[in-house]
Scaffold this active site. Structure first.
Site, mmCIF file in Angstrom:
data_model
loop_
_atom_site.group_PDB
_atom_site.id
_atom_site.type_symbol
_atom_site.label_atom_id
_atom_site.label_comp_id
_atom_site.label_asym_id
_atom_site.label_seq_id
_atom_site.Cartn_x
_atom_site.Cartn_y
_atom_site.Cartn_z
ATOM 1 N N LYS A 288 47.676 37.349 88.147
ATOM 2 C CA LYS A 288 47.969 36.288 89.121
ATOM 3 C C LYS A 288 49.357 36.504 89.755
ATOM 4 O O LYS A 288 49.496 36.479 90.963
ATOM 5 C CB LYS A 288 47.958 34.900 88.440
ATOM 6 C CG LYS A 288 46.642 34.536 87.780
ATOM 7 C CD LYS A 288 46.680 33.131 87.183
ATOM 8 C CE LYS A 288 47.627 32.958 86.001
ATOM 9 N NZ LYS A 288 47.272 33.763 84.808
ATOM 10 N N ARG B 75 45.517 23.849 86.271
ATOM 11 C CA ARG B 75 44.864 24.417 85.085
ATOM 12 C C ARG B 75 43.932 23.446 84.411
ATOM 13 O O ARG B 75 43.314 23.772 83.408
ATOM 14 C CB ARG B 75 45.911 24.808 84.051
ATOM 15 C CG ARG B 75 46.514 26.127 84.358
ATOM 16 C CD ARG B 75 47.338 26.557 83.175
ATOM 17 N NE ARG B 75 48.396 27.335 83.710
ATOM 18 C CZ ARG B 75 48.723 28.542 83.302
ATOM 19 N NH1 ARG B 75 48.135 29.077 82.290
ATOM 20 N NH2 ARG B 75 49.671 29.201 83.875
ATOM 21 N N ARG C 183 53.468 44.252 78.947
ATOM 22 C CA ARG C 183 54.111 43.702 80.145
ATOM 23 C C ARG C 183 55.626 43.604 80.014
ATOM 24 O O ARG C 183 56.163 43.242 78.971
ATOM 25 C CB ARG C 183 53.563 42.309 80.428
ATOM 26 C CG ARG C 183 54.356 41.611 81.534
ATOM 27 C CD ARG C 183 53.666 40.436 82.079
ATOM 28 N NE ARG C 183 53.492 39.389 81.089
ATOM 29 C CZ ARG C 183 52.918 38.236 81.357
ATOM 30 N NH1 ARG C 183 52.445 38.012 82.563
ATOM 31 N NH2 ARG C 183 52.809 37.318 80.423
ATOM 32 N N ARG D 22 58.135 38.573 77.613
ATOM 33 C CA ARG D 22 58.012 37.126 77.443
ATOM 34 C C ARG D 22 57.754 36.786 75.989
ATOM 35 O O ARG D 22 56.983 37.455 75.326
ATOM 36 C CB ARG D 22 56.872 36.596 78.326
ATOM 37 C CG ARG D 22 57.403 36.033 79.627
ATOM 38 C CD ARG D 22 56.343 35.743 80.622
ATOM 39 N NE ARG D 22 55.276 34.879 80.149
ATOM 40 C CZ ARG D 22 54.263 34.484 80.913
ATOM 41 N NH1 ARG D 22 54.200 34.881 82.171
ATOM 42 N NH2 ARG D 22 53.320 33.712 80.426
ATOM 43 N N ARG E 277 46.624 31.476 74.006
ATOM 44 C CA ARG E 277 46.614 31.262 75.465
ATOM 45 C C ARG E 277 45.230 31.555 76.031
ATOM 46 O O ARG E 277 44.750 30.854 76.916
ATOM 47 C CB ARG E 277 47.667 32.145 76.138
ATOM 48 C CG ARG E 277 49.085 31.615 75.956
ATOM 49 C CD ARG E 277 50.132 32.691 76.177
ATOM 50 N NE ARG E 277 50.122 33.248 77.514
ATOM 51 C CZ ARG E 277 50.635 34.432 77.824
ATOM 52 N NH1 ARG E 277 51.195 35.193 76.890
ATOM 53 N NH2 ARG E 277 50.599 34.858 79.066
#
Ligand code: AP5
Ligand code: MG
Ligand code: ZN
Length: 218
Positions: free
Chosen positions: A13, A88, A127, A160, A171
């Site tokens: 996203k 969401r 990431r 993160r 998640r």
């Protein structure tokens, strides 16, 4: 144009919204980034959000709605924006529609980036993000030119805290339980477009761009 970029954690996203916002000259508004900025500023909202984000759960609706509405009420979002990570829940989607309706606007498109679960987990485990401009990198798929430094702004890259394996699992569970059902809301309005997110970044961008430019079918 008001468009929403939807997808599971790691679907791309942020990566896509970043590219599209430059290509189409739209502000990129990411709820997760707003919470992380609030945390850096040590605000009450930032600290509250962190307590939920670290567990992989959603921040309460009223907190997420408040931070997003404040942001989209800024002049740069008066006629366009690209939302990433919001809404969401069905309640968030309904409140967003009401807020846009009050200014005579509505959501034009909801783009759902679809990616298989095992790919999502691999993406999040590698990431890296820029602390300054939030650009996303991946240690294997899209490494920065200089290790640890952002290609775009030279900022420091970090991982993160919610990209830990256990938190990623939660998640993903939360996405499938609480956010995926919300897609129906946009489907019923004929605004939902699914794109294949399991291909090169540029290919995904092309699919999204053609979806955004195509006339609404219903
Ligand atoms: P948020 O920050 O929105 O996180 P998320 O939804 O879990 O999604 P991510 O940002 O992890 O993934 P992404 O889809 O942006 O992928 P990216 O482009 O980085 O939210 C964090 C938390 O905040 C939530 O858990 C919740 O607690 C809270 N929150 C936020 N919004 C909320 C709301 N509305 N209500 C309540 N709570 C809220 O890409 C991932 C990696 O893959 C990168 O390394 C990238 O380089 C790589 N990659 C991307 N595309 C490709 C590709 N096509 N091929 C190969 N690699 C790729
Ligand atoms: Mg993101
Ligand atoms: Zn940067």
């Amino acid at each position: 144009m008001y468009a929403i970029i939807l997808g599971a954690p790691g679907a791309g996203k942020g990566t896509q919204a970043d590219i599209l916002s430059q290509e189409m000259n739209l502000p990129h508004i990411a709820s997760g980034d707003l919470f992380r900025q609030a945390l850096e500023a040590r605000t009450e909202v930032g600290l509250l959000a962190k307590s939920h984000m670290d567990k992989g759960e959603l921040v309460p609706d009223e907190v997420a709605i408040k931070i997003i509405l404040e942001r989209i009420n800024q002049p740069d979002c008066a006629s366009d924006c690209l939302l990433d990570g919001f809404p969401r829940t069905l309640h968030q989607a309904e409140v967003l529609d009401q807020a846009l309706e009050e200014r005579g606007k509505s959501i034009d498109r909801a783009i759902y980036i679809e990616v298989p679960n095992e790919v999502l987990v691999k993406r999040l485990s590698g990431r890296l993000l820029c602390r300054t401009c939030q650009a996303a990198y991946h240690i294997v798929n899209s490494p920065p030119k200089i290790p640890g430094r952002c290609d775009k702004c030279g900022g420091e890259l970090y991982r993160r805290s919610d990209d830990k394996e256990e938190t990623v699992k939660e998640r993903l569970n939360v996405f499938f339980a609480q956010t995926l059902p919300m897609l129906d809301y946009y489907k019923k309005q004929g605004k939902l477009i699914k794109v294949n997110g399991n291909q090169e970044i540029q290919k995904v961008t092309e699919e999204i761009l053609s979806a955004l430019r195509a006339p609404i079918s219903s």
